[in-house]
Write a protein that holds these residues in place. Sequence first.
Motif, PDB file in Angstrom:
ATOM      1  N   PRO A 126       0.796  -1.231   0.000  1.00 26.71           N
ATOM      2  CA  PRO A 126       0.000   0.000   0.000  1.00 26.71           C
ATOM      3  C   PRO A 126       0.831   1.285   0.000  1.00 26.71           C
ATOM      4  N   LYS A 127       2.149   1.134   0.027  1.00 25.63           N
ATOM      5  CA  LYS A 127       3.052   2.291   0.026  1.00 25.63           C
ATOM      6  C   LYS A 127       3.708   2.424  -1.356  1.00 25.63           C
ATOM      7  N   PHE A 128       4.018   3.652  -1.754  1.00 28.90           N
ATOM      8  CA  PHE A 128       4.765   3.842  -2.992  1.00 28.90           C
ATOM      9  C   PHE A 128       6.170   3.260  -2.837  1.00 28.90           C
ATOM     10  N   ILE A 129       6.638   2.615  -3.893  1.00 29.98           N
ATOM     11  CA  ILE A 129       7.985   2.044  -3.904  1.00 29.98           C
ATOM     12  C   ILE A 129       8.821   2.752  -4.958  1.00 29.98           C
ATOM     13  N   ILE A 130       9.874   3.421  -4.503  1.00 26.92           N
ATOM     14  CA  ILE A 130      10.844   4.064  -5.392  1.00 26.92           C
ATOM     15  C   ILE A 130      11.997   3.087  -5.589  1.00 26.92           C
ATOM     16  N   CYS A 131      12.375   2.857  -6.815  1.00 29.09           N
ATOM     17  CA  CYS A 131      13.479   1.940  -7.099  1.00 29.09           C
ATOM     18  C   CYS A 131      14.678   2.724  -7.617  1.00 29.09           C
ATOM     19  N   ALA A 188      10.436  -2.555 -13.172  1.00 26.82           N
ATOM     20  CA  ALA A 188       9.119  -2.322 -13.762  1.00 26.82           C
ATOM     21  C   ALA A 188       8.004  -2.367 -12.726  1.00 26.82           C
ATOM     22  N   ALA A 189       8.195  -3.162 -11.685  1.00 19.19           N
ATOM     23  CA  ALA A 189       7.156  -3.311 -10.663  1.00 19.19           C
ATOM     24  C   ALA A 189       7.176  -2.188  -9.637  1.00 19.19           C
ATOM     25  N   SER A 190       8.200  -1.349  -9.674  1.00 20.23           N
ATOM     26  CA  SER A 190       8.238  -0.217  -8.755  1.00 20.23           C
ATOM     27  C   SER A 190       7.261   0.855  -9.241  1.00 20.23           C
ATOM     28  N   ASP A 191       6.929   1.764  -8.352  1.00 23.43           N
ATOM     29  CA  ASP A 191       5.990   2.826  -8.709  1.00 23.43           C
ATOM     30  C   ASP A 191       6.695   4.018  -9.336  1.00 23.43           C
ATOM     31  N   TYR A 192       7.984   4.142  -9.063  1.00 24.69           N
ATOM     32  CA  TYR A 192       8.779   5.244  -9.615  1.00 24.69           C
ATOM     33  C   TYR A 192      10.223   4.791  -9.632  1.00 24.69           C
ATOM     34  N   LEU A 202      10.298   3.005 -18.595  1.00 20.18           N
ATOM     35  CA  LEU A 202      10.743   2.139 -17.503  1.00 20.18           C
ATOM     36  C   LEU A 202      11.361   2.992 -16.401  1.00 20.18           C
ATOM     37  N   PHE A 203      12.181   3.943 -16.787  1.00 17.23           N
ATOM     38  CA  PHE A 203      12.786   4.883 -15.843  1.00 17.23           C
ATOM     39  C   PHE A 203      12.047   6.219 -15.909  1.00 17.23           C
ATOM     40  N   GLU A 222      18.499  12.290  -5.492  1.00 16.47           N
ATOM     41  CA  GLU A 222      17.167  12.347  -6.115  1.00 16.47           C
ATOM     42  C   GLU A 222      16.179  11.463  -5.366  1.00 16.47           C
ATOM     43  N   ALA A 223      16.600  10.244  -5.041  1.00 15.97           N
ATOM     44  CA  ALA A 223      15.715   9.305  -4.357  1.00 15.97           C
ATOM     45  C   ALA A 223      15.382   9.796  -2.951  1.00 15.97           C
ATOM     46  N   LYS A 224      16.375  10.316  -2.259  1.00 11.56           N
ATOM     47  CA  LYS A 224      16.168  10.810  -0.892  1.00 11.56           C
ATOM     48  C   LYS A 224      15.187  11.982  -0.887  1.00 11.56           C
ATOM     49  N   ASP A 225      15.381  12.919  -1.799  1.00 13.69           N
ATOM     50  CA  ASP A 225      14.499  14.091  -1.857  1.00 13.69           C
ATOM     51  C   ASP A 225      13.059  13.693  -2.157  1.00 13.69           C
ATOM     52  N   LEU A 226      12.885  12.797  -3.122  1.00 12.60           N
ATOM     53  CA  LEU A 226      11.536  12.370  -3.489  1.00 12.60           C
ATOM     54  C   LEU A 226      10.888  11.586  -2.353  1.00 12.60           C
ATOM     55  N   ALA A 227      11.646  10.683  -1.741  1.00 13.57           N
ATOM     56  CA  ALA A 227      11.098   9.875  -0.657  1.00 13.57           C
ATOM     57  C   ALA A 227      10.675  10.740   0.525  1.00 13.57           C
ATOM     58  N   GLU A 228      11.488  11.710   0.866  1.00 10.82           N
ATOM     59  CA  GLU A 228      11.157  12.588   1.987  1.00 10.82           C
ATOM     60  C   GLU A 228       9.902  13.400   1.688  1.00 10.82           C
ATOM     61  N   LYS A 229       9.744  13.798   0.445  1.00  6.81           N
ATOM     62  CA  LYS A 229       8.548  14.544   0.059  1.00  6.81           C
ATOM     63  C   LYS A 229       7.306  13.643   0.144  1.00  6.81           C
ATOM     64  N   LEU A 230       7.419  12.445  -0.407  1.00  7.81           N
ATOM     65  CA  LEU A 230       6.282  11.526  -0.393  1.00  7.81           C
ATOM     66  C   LEU A 230       5.908  11.093   1.020  1.00  7.81           C
TER      67      LEU A 230
END
Length: 251
Positions: free
Chosen positions: A97-102, A117-121, A178-179, A192-200
């Motif tokens: 139920p949580k967004f998954i950033i890969c 492909a199975a990740s959400d972002y 895909l990306f 990039e991943a850290k910034d997006l994850a913290e925002k989400l």
Amino acid sequence: MDQSYVKHTVENGVANITFYNPSHNALPGKLLSKLESEIKACGENDSVNVIVLQSGGDRTFCAGASFNELIVINDETEGLKFFSGFAKVINAMRACPKFIICKVQGKAVGGGVGIAAASDYCLATTFAAVKLSELSIGIGPFVIEPAVSRKIGVSAMSEMTINAESFFSAQWALEKGLFAKVVQTKTELDIEAKDLAEKLSTYNPEAVKAMKAVMWQNTEHWDQLLLERAKISGKLVLSDFTKSILSKYKV
């Protein structure tokens, strides 16, 4: 690093799940099972709002399933169990139920493409070339196909599958969807991943859960579908054609 592992940390609502195997991050059944469990656990953890999925090391993101386990499959039961590993991981990602950033820092092959492909972002570096090599050894990307086709379309999936011995560039994967973004270095990828994850992580969890359900609608049948696909691969790996090819790799 010389020891295989799957582990996670949680900080400020962000769970970082990391898998690692010295052999190009190819995943044996034990690690796939652990990865599935970690994804499910983080999905059920109320202190987690978003998940970042990554592999250890600076080179290959994931070379797919363990080749050492593949070459010793002797019957269809073993084959089904082997190919069910990535099926269960993909379904755990889908149902979470949580967004998954890969974060894809390097090459991804077979099941590694399935995870992306199975990740959400999915974020990647320019070194993240992708390949579906399964047909070249007499099987096919049956288990991961639904996830890959959902993300990049049947046409692009078919292009990768037919050109089974070719890597496709990170730029190609970006253009196909895909990306979501490609950066130059692993350091940039981490930022990039850290910034997006913290925002989400600050977003309404109920809204995220509902949105993820919408994004993955009409995939509820994948629990059964991917196991059926695993049976196909589990049978093909026992064919004379594939056994002949795999015998060349036995020590």
